[in-house]
Design an enzyme around this catalytic site. Structure first.
Site, PDB file in Angstrom:
ATOM      1  CB  CYS B  60      -0.876   0.084   1.036  1.00  0.00           C
ATOM      2  SG  CYS B  60      -0.026   0.162   2.689  1.00  0.00           S
ATOM      3  CB  ALA B  63       3.977  -0.305   2.317  1.00  0.00           C
ATOM      4  NE  ARG B  94      11.585  -1.120   2.580  1.00  0.00           N
ATOM      5  CZ  ARG B  94      12.021  -1.820   1.420  1.00  0.00           C
ATOM      6  NH1 ARG B  94      11.170  -2.611   0.680  1.00  0.00           N
ATOM      7  NH2 ARG B  94      12.797  -1.222   0.340  1.00  0.00           N
ATOM      8  CG  HIS B 194       7.778   5.193  -3.792  1.00  0.00           C
ATOM      9  ND1 HIS B 194       7.644   4.201  -4.705  1.00  0.00           N
ATOM     10  CD2 HIS B 194       8.062   4.266  -2.608  1.00  0.00           C
ATOM     11  CE1 HIS B 194       7.726   2.896  -4.371  1.00  0.00           C
ATOM     12  NE2 HIS B 194       8.051   2.894  -2.892  1.00  0.00           N
TER      13      HIS B 194
END
Lengths: 460, 544
Positions: B60, B63, B94, B194
């Site tokens: 999503c 994230a 991550r 992003h």
């Protein structure tokens, strides 16, 4: 230092959770659904939820974890997720052909007020659910309870929707499995077999999340209880639920719907909880506990009496999920150990009460806390104020263990940096032997590491 | 040793895949599955909604924002406003490594912060709880910066996280608090996150410190997240080559480096998808040019380093870079020679990310392996077809919701680094600015390019090609391995790495040659099963 900003001084916090000792409901619902044969769990929310839950379960089990999502976009969030779920149900049955889709909600779909019951009914009315196939659902908003609650809600939901009572009464005991590993469920089933007790255990993740490497991926592995079997739940004589927090809700739902009485037991961790479980099963099924089981118990007690000196008085910090930390603390006390810090992120007054009952006599000053603001930041601060000999908890504990140089035993969910939990049980007497072995390994390895040369022992 | 392989008919396979789908789904998925022609990249459908129920790899918006871009910076406290799960799952998962310079330096990477929103907050609003959480974080840790990230319910109940941030900044005086409306439902994948992260950093952080730092040639490395220590390897190379790295977005990064990052001479873009917005905005506002680089693959690393040296036109640097490349490449060669007999001629598939599925093809090429299918999880058409298609990309409702910042030249700080002649001259030397050609031109004829691949498509591809290695993420890892095909995780590197730079190439060669030749795969069938397979008559006799 890994957690270099954690101070010894404890300040009350109301707004901020730091390093949680819980996660959210839907992952528990997804896990529970995997214990039904041919089931594809479905996350009714944004894609991230499904992706995160699958990822975490996969890391823990090192196994395929299949699940689908309603892929909410901004539009769906405004206009409701009905269209997405209807489309998902149609696509899933067409492309992936499960026996059952188990839908759970998320904070998003709950906040906008999507009614799963209504949408699932519509899917059936619209002919989106093929003949002989099922769609079940549970409401699991992430802003209530924890992953533990989500598991309980999904199991209770499925029980409510599938359990039926027919004319025939079966000479059988239902066992509602609380949140356990496949290894633990395998062990429970083995014990029942040893007792020659007829049981129906569910949800059952054996042969689902511990499948063999065959060179072939089965989207729906052979394990799991079938919906057909679940439909007969109402015909059993009685029910034993294993876990106040994760299994009891289903037993209550079954009693309400089909009138099957139940006893609520702990997950059988350690001696006393296993004793209670076996006696309950013996009583419910009308069978004797065989000598072979008594011998198993005897071997465990023998191991403990042999090695008792290494346990006595050792201070332990424990964190994890209620259904595991309650019987574990009971066992630690039986080993003459002192659980001085016990913490769970999962809310519920009942846990606090149980822990106080278990510990007030032997460890009167123990720090006990669960629910809001019970997080690993606090646990770490407790440890800084009163150091311990051992830390027991999920993988996230490794950072505290390293910073404070404490032996660490992985126990609970998630364990994402080691394997074994899904293959070797922690329940029953043999599971307790595994726990004892782990405790001894941690304690004795530490003694070996720290002993001055003249006191480095060959025989221990 | 070169292994000859049977190759299926790609067009037929595509048809076969689509047959299974309901008509509308087939129509939509068909546009996301392209049989490649490197000379003339075809239009691929990308950055559009995943179809509900399809079993996508995607995550999503949150994230992408918190998990990918903001997460790796060690001295920003990232508070996730929402129920506990979102922050929990993005907690250290991550593998963004970070290395504080001193024992006292701030490092919050190991911490997970959440407002742990409860039902009451959903009903009555969570702003007060958030404000309290921000206060508590400040009192406990006195960080330089706090970032607030919203999750799905926050957007729906209308908590004004930006107002909370603004108020807190004013109140604290020495701590910059800023917020990201990165609710999971925004956009169609991590990609929206992003973009939102890029915008937020540009608005609230970049440009706050205008001091000229030391260093003759200063750069930023954009879109490199120090997974498995990739950034450490690149830092080593830059330092040796006399290139001053001001900041990395965002592996092994600090807040203060971000504040100063607009003062560099050149931006290098690694992961085009996740960070091209910052690159563009820095160019528009401050005049910093950017070039696309790739430090995945030994040859690509050498090429990228040489490109930087060429850009700065410094004879010393050019010489130094050549020395470093020669030295490192000779080391790499030894490892490659060891690995290649096991890997040569084998087949790879890559379905991951927004750049990795392209970059890692370089490493496979070096190993003599052929990429027969690849695709991204959350990329846009430009990542496949090249940036020249950007003007022709249709903006749909989902993209429209993501803010496009309007950026004007900074009246004081804008400095044009290059004249038009410089640009033309550089082009002669093979340096193209603000350009990325995408994945497709680098892939062979008749290979598959698939956007947002589904589980079903993955299964069919594996059946048809039986590849030797499949690259994807943790969700796919054991699914594929159960099919007898080793899977290399390209998000987490299976807890190995680094894979960037020269050392990274060596690590990758070793890992892939190990994976394609591991004895374990030969143990899958028990001896008695093998016996049955090879002598069916005997079994039949027995049964009879």
């Amino acid at each position: 230092m890994l957690l270099r900003h954690t101070t010894k001084e404890i300040k009350e916090r109301e707004g901020l959770t730091i390093n949680p000792a819980k996660t959210c409901q839907p992952i528990g619902a997804m896990y529970a659904a995997l214990g039904i044969h041919g089931c594809l769990p479905h996350s009714h929310g944004s894609q991230g939820c499904c992706s995160y839950h699958r990822s975490m379960l996969t890391r823990h089990f090192k196994e395929p974890v299949m699940a689908a999502t309603s892929s909410f976009t901004e539009g769906a969030s405004v206009f409701g997720g009905q269209a997405n779920l209807l489309q998902a149900i149609n696509n899933i049955f067409t492309i992936y052909d499960p026996e059952l889709i188990a839908v759970h909600s998320t904070c998003l779909s709950e906040t906008i007020g999507d009614d799963l019951k209504q949408i699932v009914t519509k899917a059936k009315d619209d002919g989106k659910v093929p003949e002989g196939k099922e769609v079940t659902y549970a409401s699991t908003p992430s802003f209530v309870g924890s992953h533990v609650t989500g598991y309980a809600n999904m199991v209770a939901g499925m029980t409510q929707q599938f359990a039926e009572k027919s004319e025939t009464q079966l000479d059988r005991t239902n066992i509602v499995a609380g949140w356990m590993e496949p290894s633990d469920i395998r062990e429970i089933k083995r014990l029942a077999k040893e007792l020659a007790a007829e049981i129906l255990l569910y949800p059952d993740v054996t042969d689902v999340l511990d499948t063999p490497q065959t060179g072939k991926h089965d989207m729906y592995p052979k394990g799991g209880v079938t919906v057909e079997q679940m439909k007969t739940l109402g015909d059993s004589k009685s029910t034993i639920s294993l876990g106040n927090f994760t299994a009891e809700a289903a037993a209550i739902a079954l009693e309400k719907k089909c009138g099957v009485g139940f006893v609520s037991e702990d997950i059988p961790v350690g001696i006393s909880a296993t004793d209670r479980f076996l006696m309950a099963l013996s009583k419910a099924a009308g069978v004797e506990i065989p000598q072979s089981i008594t011998d198993e118990r005897g071997r465990l007690v023998d191991m403990i009496t042999d090695m008792q000196q290494y346990f006595h008085g050792k201070k332990v910090a424990v964190f994890g999920d209620p259904d595991w930390i309650v019987p574990l603390c009971e066992f630690l006390v039986e080993l003459d150990m002192k659980p001085v810090h016990v913490l769970s992120g999962t809310p519920g007054k009942r846990l606090d009460k149980r822990l106080h009952e278990l510990l007030d006599m032997d460890v009167p000053d123990a720090n006990i806390k669960n629910g809001a603001s019970a997080d690993l930041f606090l646990l770490h601060q407790w440890i800084k104020n009163e150091p311990v000999d051992l830390l027991i908890g999920n993988t996230h504990g490794k950072f505290i263990a390293r910073d404070e140089d404490i032996p660490f035993i992985r126990f609970g969910f998630p364990i994402i940096d080691r394997v074994g939990h899904s293959y070797f049980p922690n329940v029953g007497y043999s599971g307790a032997m595994r726990i004892v072995e782990k405790l001894l390994m941690a304690i004795m390895d530490r003694q070996d590491r720290d002993a001055p040369e003249e006191r480095f022992e060959l025989v221990m | 040793m070169s292994v000859k392989r049977f190759m299926p008919d790609a067009s037929k396979l595509k048809e076969e895949i689509l047959e299974k789908y309901p008509t509308k789904v087939a129509k939509k998925r068909g546009k996301g599955i392209v049989i490649n022609d490197p000379e003339q990249p075809k239009e691929i459908q990308a950055n559009i909604r995943s179809i509900p129920g399809i079993i996508t790899q995607r995550g999503c918006c949150y994230a992408g924002c918190k998990g990918v871009v903001l997460g790796p910076t060690r001295d920003i406290i990232n508070i996730v406003h929402g129920p506990i799960g979102c922050s929990y799952y993005a907690w250290l998962t991550r593998r963004n490594q970070t290395r504080p310079e001193t024992l006292e330096d701030e490092n919050f990477i190991t911490y997970c912060f959440s407002t742990d929103m409860q039902e009451d907050h959903v009903v009555f609003g969570g702003e007060k709880k958030l404000a309290k959480a921000v206060d508590e974080a400040y009192e406990l840790f006195h960080p330089k910066a706090i970032a607030i990230h919203s999750t799905c319910p926050v957007g729906l109940i209308g908590d004004d996280i930006h107002a909370v941030a603004k108020k807190a900044t004013a109140k604290f005086g020495d701590c910059n608090v800023f917020a990201f409306s990165c609710e999971g439902y925004k956009g169609v994948s991590q990609s929206a996150g992003h973009h939102i992260a890029n915008n937020g950093l540009f608005k609230h952080v970049i440009g706050r410190d205008n001091t000229e730092r030391e260093g003759k040639y200063k750069i930023n490395l954009l879109g490199e997240y120090n997974i498995g220590g990739d950034s450490f390897e690149l830092e080593r190379l830059f330092e040796e080559c006399g290139i001053t790295l001001v900041s990395t977005y965002s592996g092994n990064s600090t807040y203060n480096d971000f504040e100063n990052s607009h003062m560099v001479d050149l931006n290098l873009v690694m992961c085009h998808r996740s960070i091209n917005y910052v690159a563009e905005m820095m160019e528009d506002k401050y005049g910093v040019p950017w070039i696309k680089v790739n430090f995945i693959g030994a040859e690509s690393t050498a090429k990228s380093l040489r490109k930087i040296a060429e850009y700065f036109e410094d004879a010393d640097m050019i010489q130094k870079v050549n020395e470093v490349c020669e030295r490192e490449l000779s080391k790499v060669k030894v490892s490659l020679e060891e690995a290649k007999p096991k890997t040569d001629g084998r087949l790879a598939m890559l379905f991951v990310g927004g750049s990795r599925a392209h970059h890692y093809q370089e490493l496979f090429k070096e190993l003599g392996m052929k990429t027969v299918a690849a695709g991204y999880e959350f990329a846009h058409r430009d990542d496949y077809e090249g940036r020249e298609v950007i003007p022709s990309i249709k903006i749909d409702a989902d993209s429209k919701n993501i803010e496009e910042l309007k950026v004007a030249q900074d009246p004081e700080l804008y400095k044009k680094r290059l004249t038009e002649e410089d640009v033309a001259e550089m082009k002669e030397k093979g340096i193209e600015f603000a350009d990325y050609k995408g994945m497709m031109p680098d892939m062979d004829h008749q290979t598959f390019v698939i956007d947002d691949i589904t589980h079903y498509e993955t299964h069919k591809l594996i059946e048809a090609y039986n590849p030797d290695v499949f690259c994807a993420g943790i969700k796919e890892k054991y699914v594929i391995q159960k099919m007898g095909v080793p899977l290399k995780q390209l998000h987490s590197y299976d807890y190995g790495g680094p894979y960037a730079g020269f050392e990274g190439a060596v690590n990758f060669y070793k890992d892939i040659s190990r994976m394609v030749s591991s004895r374990a795969w030969k143990l899958v069938k028990a001896p008695w099963q093998k016996e049955k397979e090879t002598t069916p008559e005997i079994t039949a006799t027995y049964v009879a």
